[in-house]
Design a protein around this motif. Sequence first.
Motif, PDB file in Angstrom:
ATOM      1  N   ARG A 181       0.886  -1.223  -0.019  1.00 54.79           N
ATOM      2  CA  ARG A 181      -0.009   0.109   0.020  1.00 54.79           C
ATOM      3  C   ARG A 181       1.058   1.483  -0.080  1.00 54.79           C
ATOM      4  O   ARG A 181       0.308   2.256  -0.318  1.00 54.79           O
ATOM      5  CB  ARG A 181      -1.052   0.103   1.241  1.00 54.79           C
ATOM      6  N   LEU A 182       2.147   1.161   0.161  1.00 55.50           N
ATOM      7  CA  LEU A 182       2.841   2.252  -0.219  1.00 55.50           C
ATOM      8  C   LEU A 182       3.031   2.881  -1.268  1.00 55.50           C
ATOM      9  O   LEU A 182       2.981   1.982  -2.213  1.00 55.50           O
ATOM     10  CB  LEU A 182       4.418   1.985   0.526  1.00 55.50           C
ATOM     11  N   SER A 183       3.354   4.064  -1.386  1.00 49.83           N
ATOM     12  CA  SER A 183       3.447   4.624  -2.777  1.00 49.83           C
ATOM     13  C   SER A 183       4.843   4.088  -3.356  1.00 49.83           C
ATOM     14  O   SER A 183       5.816   3.731  -2.758  1.00 49.83           O
ATOM     15  CB  SER A 183       3.621   6.123  -2.661  1.00 49.83           C
ATOM     16  N   GLY A 184       5.018   3.883  -4.737  1.00 47.72           N
ATOM     17  CA  GLY A 184       6.010   3.551  -5.295  1.00 47.72           C
ATOM     18  C   GLY A 184       7.301   4.304  -5.102  1.00 47.72           C
ATOM     19  O   GLY A 184       8.529   3.639  -4.817  1.00 47.72           O
ATOM     20  N   ILE A 233       5.135   1.777 -12.324  1.00 46.89           N
ATOM     21  CA  ILE A 233       4.459   0.697 -12.487  1.00 46.89           C
ATOM     22  C   ILE A 233       2.905   1.458 -12.993  1.00 46.89           C
ATOM     23  O   ILE A 233       2.111   1.859 -11.973  1.00 46.89           O
ATOM     24  CB  ILE A 233       4.189  -0.258 -11.515  1.00 46.89           C
ATOM     25  N   HIS A 234       2.708   1.559 -14.209  1.00 41.95           N
ATOM     26  CA  HIS A 234       1.303   1.844 -14.781  1.00 41.95           C
ATOM     27  C   HIS A 234       0.751   1.034 -15.563  1.00 41.95           C
ATOM     28  O   HIS A 234       1.057  -0.083 -16.153  1.00 41.95           O
ATOM     29  CB  HIS A 234       1.671   3.212 -15.716  1.00 41.95           C
ATOM     30  N   GLY A 235      -0.661   1.173 -15.504  1.00 40.23           N
ATOM     31  CA  GLY A 235      -1.716   0.400 -16.351  1.00 40.23           C
ATOM     32  C   GLY A 235      -1.711   1.220 -17.646  1.00 40.23           C
ATOM     33  O   GLY A 235      -0.948   2.227 -18.183  1.00 40.23           O
ATOM     34  N   GLY A 288     -12.466   1.771 -20.553  1.00 41.08           N
ATOM     35  CA  GLY A 288     -11.676   0.903 -19.854  1.00 41.08           C
ATOM     36  C   GLY A 288     -10.150   1.178 -19.683  1.00 41.08           C
ATOM     37  O   GLY A 288      -9.737   2.119 -20.408  1.00 41.08           O
ATOM     38  N   TYR A 289      -9.633   0.908 -18.641  1.00 44.92           N
ATOM     39  CA  TYR A 289      -8.336   0.772 -18.380  1.00 44.92           C
ATOM     40  C   TYR A 289      -7.803  -0.448 -17.626  1.00 44.92           C
ATOM     41  O   TYR A 289      -8.495  -1.292 -17.319  1.00 44.92           O
ATOM     42  CB  TYR A 289      -8.199   2.135 -17.597  1.00 44.92           C
ATOM     43  N   THR A 290      -6.424  -0.501 -17.465  1.00 44.53           N
ATOM     44  CA  THR A 290      -5.830  -1.665 -16.605  1.00 44.53           C
ATOM     45  C   THR A 290      -5.083  -1.064 -15.359  1.00 44.53           C
ATOM     46  O   THR A 290      -4.397  -0.041 -15.391  1.00 44.53           O
ATOM     47  CB  THR A 290      -4.896  -2.487 -17.613  1.00 44.53           C
ATOM     48  N   LEU A 291      -4.976  -2.027 -14.567  1.00 40.40           N
ATOM     49  CA  LEU A 291      -4.127  -1.768 -13.362  1.00 40.40           C
ATOM     50  C   LEU A 291      -3.035  -2.871 -13.431  1.00 40.40           C
ATOM     51  O   LEU A 291      -3.432  -4.191 -13.772  1.00 40.40           O
ATOM     52  CB  LEU A 291      -5.112  -1.540 -11.985  1.00 40.40           C
ATOM     53  N   ARG A 292      -1.952  -2.412 -12.804  1.00 40.37           N
ATOM     54  CA  ARG A 292      -1.030  -3.553 -12.715  1.00 40.37           C
ATOM     55  C   ARG A 292      -0.959  -3.783 -10.984  1.00 40.37           C
ATOM     56  O   ARG A 292      -0.241  -2.803 -10.408  1.00 40.37           O
ATOM     57  CB  ARG A 292       0.257  -3.041 -13.284  1.00 40.37           C
TER      58      ARG A 292
END
Length: 501
Positions: free
Chosen positions: A78-81, A139-141, A152-156
């Motif tokens: 849950r931390l930010s990147g 790390i992006h979708g 629509g979009y994706t999450l990684r």
Amino acid sequence: MAVQTNGSSDSFIRIPEIKFTKLFINGEFVDSISGKTFETIDPRTGEVIARVAEGDNEDIDLAVKAARHAFDHGPWPRLSGSERRRIMMKFADLIDENTEELAALDTLDAGKLLGWGKTMDIPLSAELLRYYAGAADKIHGETLKMSRELQGYTLREPVGVVGHITPWNFPSNVFFMKVSPALAAGCTMVVKPAEQTPLSALYNAYLAKQAGIPDGVINVVTGFGPTAGAAICSHMDIDQVSFTGSTEVGRLVMQAAATSNLKAVSLELGGKSPLIIFDDADVETAADLALLGVLYNKGEVCAAGSRVFVQEGIYDEIVKKLAEKAKTWTVGDPFDPTIRQGPQVSKAQFEKILAYIEHGKIEGATLLTGGKSCCEKGYYIEPTVFTNVTDNMVIAREEIFGPVMSLMKFKTVDEVIKRANDTKYGLAAGIVTNNLNVANTVSRSIRAGIIWINCYFGLDKDCPFGGYKMSGFGRDLGMEALDKYLHVKAVVTPLYNSPWI
């Protein structure tokens, strides 16, 4: 072949203090539940270094529970990147600050050259942490252009709890090849280091806590493959297994994963890699590459160039040059900075290699140089080169994992491509030529995961590494390694007032 004995030259030895021998679970060093321990052996002498806690099924279960809680309820995923990056960078700095001790542990435990450890293995481990730390906040979708009236979009997202099973030939490097991208992705993990080389993994776990990695994120359970390793592969609460080791054990990893919760598996397995030297090659350079390809790390490298194909026009010159150079390759105590080859990692590996050398003699290959054990004690083997090897010999087909070269002659490009591919493995290959057309043709034709042209072991953190065929699947290093620790989730909503059914 020059030999440094274990006698009067001990002034260069700096034996590290063994600080950590217990399991590392949920941020604490603990005894195994059974109380059992096992011996880790110094391959220079065959003597006991220390007794290390022997983890079993119950200990793996405890470690997995800690990792699962840290993933489901803890801060790390849950931390930010950018926050994960900051902590990983601190971890890398601590690796740098402890380079001497970590390198010495791998020398003591695995027989690795101390000089290589201090200048390559440990600094590269820190660089792996920094490399993937730099990816943690990138790390992006993707936004999807849908064919219907939908948005629509994706999450990684991190895959969850990962089980890492690491080998004994590069204890520190492979630890961080696996742990670094998994940390960047936001995963938690249980690491089972090889029973032959547990010491640096436990030290790394200690440094991880000092860096601020939360409890339960990295757990290290030392023990044996058939017990602790098997428990990782079959555990219902582990989401993925990343394994580096033999093809035979890789099969067992897949079977256990398939019959439990169908967890994802990535495997980096054995190899019998060809090094192909063409007539136009410089003989001096080619001979150096051939020796490096099979003697580096005493041949205990999955990508070792153990099958050396030499075009007939320079075959005799190469044979002569290899005989000369192999005799200057010093074997002895890996703490000695003048030594180029230390002992094999264990008595079992030592005996296995000597048995393969006897196979080569029995099958009719010509022993050009080496072929025997050496030094007064410990698991040392002379650099060994066989000539007149045929493709069907055991030494040309099976992975030896030691300082043994099989030298073979060829005539044409088409012939050597066919022979190089005539193996169940497909991890790496080397090509030595000044002809660009030949280099391009052969590199596109060899079925292997990485091809080195006019070099060997050209590995880098940016370059994906993994195999074809029975050398496994999945990739370590590069951004491809990060991908295997991330799920892709698609999110779809209808556009306003659109008929979506």
